[in-house]
Structure formats: C-alpha cells, structure tokens
Motif scaffolding. Structure first.
Motif, PDB file in Angstrom:
ATOM      1  N   GLY A  11       0.829  -1.195   0.000  1.00 65.36           N
ATOM      2  CA  GLY A  11       0.000   0.000   0.000  1.00 65.36           C
ATOM      3  C   GLY A  11       0.864   1.245   0.000  1.00 65.36           C
ATOM      4  N   PHE A  12       0.320   2.326  -0.550  1.00 65.48           N
ATOM      5  CA  PHE A  12       1.050   3.601  -0.541  1.00 65.48           C
ATOM      6  C   PHE A  12       0.029   4.723  -0.362  1.00 65.48           C
ATOM      7  CE2 PHE A  12       4.154   6.723  -1.203  1.00 65.48           C
ATOM      8  CZ  PHE A  12       5.404   6.121  -1.335  1.00 65.48           C
ATOM      9  N   VAL A  13       0.232   5.526   0.678  1.00 65.81           N
ATOM     10  CA  VAL A  13      -0.642   6.659   0.971  1.00 65.81           C
ATOM     11  C   VAL A  13       0.198   7.928   0.895  1.00 65.81           C
ATOM     12  CG1 VAL A  13      -2.114   7.761   2.674  1.00 65.81           C
ATOM     13  CG2 VAL A  13      -2.132   5.268   2.443  1.00 65.81           C
ATOM     14  N   GLY A  14      -0.214   8.843   0.002  1.00 70.31           N
ATOM     15  CA  GLY A  14       0.537  10.079  -0.207  1.00 70.31           C
ATOM     16  C   GLY A  14       1.245  10.037  -1.541  1.00 70.31           C
ATOM     17  N   ILE A  15       0.537  10.403  -2.612  1.00 69.83           N
ATOM     18  CA  ILE A  15       1.062  10.231  -3.975  1.00 69.83           C
ATOM     19  C   ILE A  15       1.467  11.611  -4.516  1.00 69.83           C
ATOM     20  CG2 ILE A  15       0.656   9.129  -6.201  1.00 69.83           C
ATOM     21  CD1 ILE A  15       0.302   7.259  -3.877  1.00 69.83           C
ATOM     22  N   THR A  23       5.966   4.941  -5.901  1.00 64.62           N
ATOM     23  CA  THR A  23       4.937   3.960  -6.236  1.00 64.62           C
ATOM     24  C   THR A  23       5.230   3.326  -7.589  1.00 64.62           C
ATOM     25  OG1 THR A  23       3.258   5.166  -4.972  1.00 64.62           O
ATOM     26  CG2 THR A  23       2.471   3.648  -6.657  1.00 64.62           C
ATOM     27  N   GLY A  24       5.636   4.147  -8.543  1.00 62.78           N
ATOM     28  CA  GLY A  24       5.957   3.634  -9.868  1.00 62.78           C
ATOM     29  C   GLY A  24       7.080   2.615  -9.844  1.00 62.78           C
ATOM     30  N   ARG A  25       8.050   2.821  -9.003  1.00 62.31           N
ATOM     31  CA  ARG A  25       9.173   1.873  -8.921  1.00 62.31           C
ATOM     32  C   ARG A  25       8.725   0.543  -8.299  1.00 62.31           C
ATOM     33  NH1 ARG A  25      13.893   3.666 -10.566  1.00 62.31           N
ATOM     34  NH2 ARG A  25      14.915   1.867  -9.611  1.00 62.31           N
ATOM     35  N   LEU A  26       7.823   0.604  -7.314  1.00 64.51           N
ATOM     36  CA  LEU A  26       7.288  -0.639  -6.747  1.00 64.51           C
ATOM     37  C   LEU A  26       6.498  -1.422  -7.792  1.00 64.51           C
ATOM     38  CD1 LEU A  26       6.092   0.673  -3.259  1.00 64.51           C
ATOM     39  CD2 LEU A  26       8.012  -0.878  -3.687  1.00 64.51           C
ATOM     40  N   ILE A  27       5.711  -0.704  -8.589  1.00 64.55           N
ATOM     41  CA  ILE A  27       4.936  -1.361  -9.651  1.00 64.55           C
ATOM     42  C   ILE A  27       5.880  -1.963 -10.697  1.00 64.55           C
ATOM     43  CG2 ILE A  27       3.308  -0.947 -11.539  1.00 64.55           C
ATOM     44  CD1 ILE A  27       2.081   1.256  -9.691  1.00 64.55           C
ATOM     45  N   ALA A  29       8.746  -3.063 -10.230  1.00 65.27           N
ATOM     46  CA  ALA A  29       9.398  -4.248  -9.657  1.00 65.27           C
ATOM     47  C   ALA A  29       8.461  -5.448  -9.598  1.00 65.27           C
ATOM     48  CB  ALA A  29       9.913  -3.927  -8.252  1.00 65.27           C
ATOM     49  N   GLY A  30       7.224  -5.270 -10.045  1.00 66.91           N
ATOM     50  CA  GLY A  30       6.297  -6.388 -10.136  1.00 66.91           C
ATOM     51  C   GLY A  30       5.300  -6.515  -9.000  1.00 66.91           C
ATOM     52  N   HIS A  31       5.213  -5.499  -8.157  1.00 65.29           N
ATOM     53  CA  HIS A  31       4.331  -5.575  -7.000  1.00 65.29           C
ATOM     54  C   HIS A  31       2.971  -4.948  -7.283  1.00 65.29           C
ATOM     55  CE1 HIS A  31       7.761  -6.920  -4.725  1.00 65.29           C
ATOM     56  NE2 HIS A  31       8.419  -5.810  -5.001  1.00 65.29           N
ATOM     57  N   THR A  32       1.957  -5.479  -6.645  1.00 65.33           N
ATOM     58  CA  THR A  32       0.636  -4.865  -6.650  1.00 65.33           C
ATOM     59  C   THR A  32       0.620  -3.791  -5.569  1.00 65.33           C
ATOM     60  OG1 THR A  32      -0.427  -6.894  -7.392  1.00 65.33           O
ATOM     61  CG2 THR A  32      -1.831  -5.247  -6.327  1.00 65.33           C
ATOM     62  N   VAL A  33       0.256  -2.566  -5.948  1.00 68.21           N
ATOM     63  CA  VAL A  33       0.297  -1.444  -5.008  1.00 68.21           C
ATOM     64  C   VAL A  33      -1.082  -0.786  -4.950  1.00 68.21           C
ATOM     65  CG1 VAL A  33       1.435   0.697  -4.353  1.00 68.21           C
ATOM     66  CG2 VAL A  33       2.720  -1.053  -5.612  1.00 68.21           C
ATOM     67  N   HIS A  34      -1.663  -0.765  -3.764  1.00 71.03           N
ATOM     68  CA  HIS A  34      -2.940  -0.106  -3.512  1.00 71.03           C
ATOM     69  C   HIS A  34      -2.650   1.302  -2.988  1.00 71.03           C
ATOM     70  CE1 HIS A  34      -4.971  -3.998  -3.953  1.00 71.03           C
ATOM     71  NE2 HIS A  34      -3.939  -4.494  -3.283  1.00 71.03           N
ATOM     72  N   VAL A  35      -3.297   2.300  -3.545  1.00 67.38           N
ATOM     73  CA  VAL A  35      -2.934   3.683  -3.225  1.00 67.38           C
ATOM     74  C   VAL A  35      -4.141   4.502  -2.799  1.00 67.38           C
ATOM     75  CG1 VAL A  35      -0.985   3.627  -4.839  1.00 67.38           C
ATOM     76  CG2 VAL A  35      -3.209   4.486  -5.619  1.00 67.38           C
ATOM     77  N   TRP A  36      -3.843   5.546  -2.015  1.00 70.06           N
ATOM     78  CA  TRP A  36      -4.846   6.556  -1.700  1.00 70.06           C
ATOM     79  C   TRP A  36      -4.152   7.881  -1.474  1.00 70.06           C
ATOM     80  CZ3 TRP A  36      -5.873   9.886   2.410  1.00 70.06           C
ATOM     81  CH2 TRP A  36      -7.086  10.591   2.287  1.00 70.06           C
ATOM     82  N   LEU A 159      14.264  -1.257  -1.054  1.00 67.25           N
ATOM     83  CA  LEU A 159      15.368  -1.194  -2.010  1.00 67.25           C
ATOM     84  C   LEU A 159      14.899  -1.246  -3.459  1.00 67.25           C
ATOM     85  CD1 LEU A 159      18.151  -3.273  -0.234  1.00 67.25           C
ATOM     86  CD2 LEU A 159      17.840  -0.790  -0.329  1.00 67.25           C
ATOM     87  N   ALA A 160      13.599  -1.417  -3.674  1.00 69.42           N
ATOM     88  CA  ALA A 160      13.048  -1.181  -5.008  1.00 69.42           C
ATOM     89  C   ALA A 160      12.900   0.317  -5.260  1.00 69.42           C
ATOM     90  CB  ALA A 160      11.696  -1.872  -5.159  1.00 69.42           C
ATOM     91  N   MET A 161      12.927   1.116  -4.176  1.00 69.77           N
ATOM     92  CA  MET A 161      12.737   2.554  -4.282  1.00 69.77           C
ATOM     93  C   MET A 161      13.995   3.349  -3.975  1.00 69.77           C
ATOM     94  SD  MET A 161       9.007   2.929  -2.396  1.00 69.77           S
ATOM     95  CE  MET A 161       9.520   2.150  -0.852  1.00 69.77           C
TER      96      MET A 161
END
Length: 298
Positions: A11-15, A23-27, A29-36, A159-161
């Motif tokens: 999850g990532f809060v604060g875009i 957030t883009g770097r986590l995505i 890297a292949g991760h599902t990221v839920h954001v608000w 470390l993906a970020m």
C-alpha cells in the motif's frame, strides 16, 4: 533496481512529488500497489502507472501487508492513521506501516505506540534523502527506526525505491537521523549561496565552480547540482519549498532543546530561510536563499 522474489500486496498513501515515482518503482518491480491520496488527480496519475485505487487509507491497510506513507508533516500522518477511515480502523496484526515522511521523533513514537494498541500494526519510521530526483531514479538513502526483524522484512521493497536502507535504532531513530541530515543540507545550501555570490561578485563564472572543485574537499552532490542552478537563477522544478526546510529546522531546534545540543550553525541557517520566507513567501524554492544577497540596483 532490486527485485524481490516475494510478491505481496503493498500500500502507498501520499502520492505527491515523492510518492508517485516511488509507487511507480514498486509497480515496475512487479508488486501490486494499492494507493490513496486526498487529491483525485494524484490518484489518477497513480492509476495510470498501474496502481490500484482505494477509497481511503483504511482500505489500503486492509488490502496490503506493508503500507508506505509519504506525507507532508506530522499532522497529515496523524490524520491518515487516526482520522475517519484511517489506518487504525483496518485489520492490523502481522502488518506494518513504513512512514517515509519527515516528522518529529516524539510524534513518531507516540503514533507508533497508539497504532500498536489500536490494531496491532507495527511501525517503522523511514524518512528518505535524495529528493524527487532520487525517488525517480531509485537512489534514495533511507534511514530507519524500528525492530530489526520488521526492517529486514521491508528491506526488499524499500530497495526497489532506494539504494540504501540503514537501521539506526528503535522507533524514532530514523526521524532523528533525518534531522541530522537536514542540519547538513540546510547549512550547506546557505554556504553554497555565499560561495556562489562571492564568485559572481568577483567576476568569475560561478557555473564552473562544480567543475573546478570536483574531487576536492569542498565537492559534494549538492555542490554539483545546486550551485549551477543558483548561478543561472533556475528554480523550477523546485528542490523544495522553504516551508518544508523550516518545518525540519524547527523540529531540530525542539529536539536539541530537550537534550542540550547547541546549534549555532543550524540556528543561523534557520534565520536565513526565515528571511527567505518573509521576502518571497512560503512556497519559494530553498535555493532562492541565494537571492537574499543580490546587490541593490540603483
């Protein structure tokens, strides 16, 4: 970019300026990221990058095992965690919040303890250094406070970020380390502004100072990046608004009062930035401290 072998719900809060590229770097890297985020346009930008939009922070925390926060100040963190539809309302055991924001160490410890009591979520304070450029390039330095086992759990995702994650101690230690970083950064900007002005007033090409000083004791990443921008009057895109560095310098002064640390240089830097705010407004870029020494034109 470090690739994690384990794909989990994040999850990532604060875009904002930092949160969106992270957030883009986590995505990537292949991760599902839920954001608000409170701003719908930021949510739209994250969704275009592949993130999953949530209705509020509590929904992010319900969906994710690890929730990253990247917010402007302690009040924003407090609201996201304990406000209506806040993280504290989510099912929390076995989950962890990683706060990438820069807030007061005492506030961090209080929020962490209250959240643990509310729903069992662990807390890591992990402020970053490197700015929007470092967020985009994945070169951020991350300084963390929290339990070692939890920090090792989040390490592959951090470390993906960023390029470095250093545990500095228990909860609050990351925030204290960031304040040390800000002392050095703030004082450096004021000193670089003086050196740049001296060069200009003496009639030499200040934009060549980084080239001339490269490899010497005065060399640094800020010197290479900031002095040419000061000399050329380039303040867009922003390094950061003066209101943010003043927030950090005020926290530094508060922490120093409690442990008896003298801060003559940081205190002077704070006054220079306060002058900048008075002269050019709270949203003036920090590098505009160089403008305070402009000669008066008759």
């Amino acid at each position: 970019m470090v690739q994690s072998s384990q794909r989990i719900e994040l999850g990532f809060v604060g875009i904002g300026r930092m949160g969106l590229p992270m957030t883009g770097r986590l995505i990537a890297a292949g991760h599902t990221v839920h954001v608000w985020d409170i701003a719908s346009d930021r949510m739209d930008a994250a969704a275009k990058a592949g993130a999953k939009a949530a209705k509020h922070a509590a929904e992010v925390a319900d969906r994710a095992e690890i929730v990253f926060l990247c917010l402007t100040d302690g009040a924003a963190v407090e609201e996201v965690v304990f406000g209506s539809d806040g993280i504290a309302l989510a099912h929390g055991p076995e989950k962890v919040v990683v706060d990438l924001s820069s807030i007061h160490p005492d506030g961090t410890r209080s929020i962490a303890a209250r959240l643990k009591a509310a729903n069992g979520m662990a807390w890591i304070d992990a402020p970053v250094s490197g700015g929007p450029k470092g967020a985009a390039e994945g070169t951020l330095a991350v300084m963390a406070g929290g339990q070692e086992v939890e920090i090792e759990r989040i390490r592959p995702y951090v470390l993906a970020m960023g390029q470095r994650l250093t545990r500095m101690g228990d909860v609050g230690a990351g925030q204290t380390t960031k304040l040390c970083n800000q002392i050095i950064a703030a004082c450096s900007m004021v000193v670089m502004a003086e050196a740049t002005r001296l060069a200009v007033n003496a009639g030499i090409d200040a934009t060549r100072l980084p080239e001339a000083l490269a490899g010497g004791f005065a060399d640094s990443i800020p010197l290479q990046l900031f002095v040419p921008r000061m000399a050329k009057g380039v303040y867009e895109p922003q390094i950061g608004p003066v209101s943010i560095i003043l927030k950090d310098l005020d926290m530094i002064a508060d922490v120093a009062r409690t442990n008896g640390t003298p801060l003559p240089m940081a205190g002077l830097a704070a006054q220079m930035f306060r002058l900048l705010k008075a002269a050019r407004g709270s949203q003036a870029d920090v590098l505009e401290v160089y403008k305070l020494s402009e000669p008066r034109r008759s």
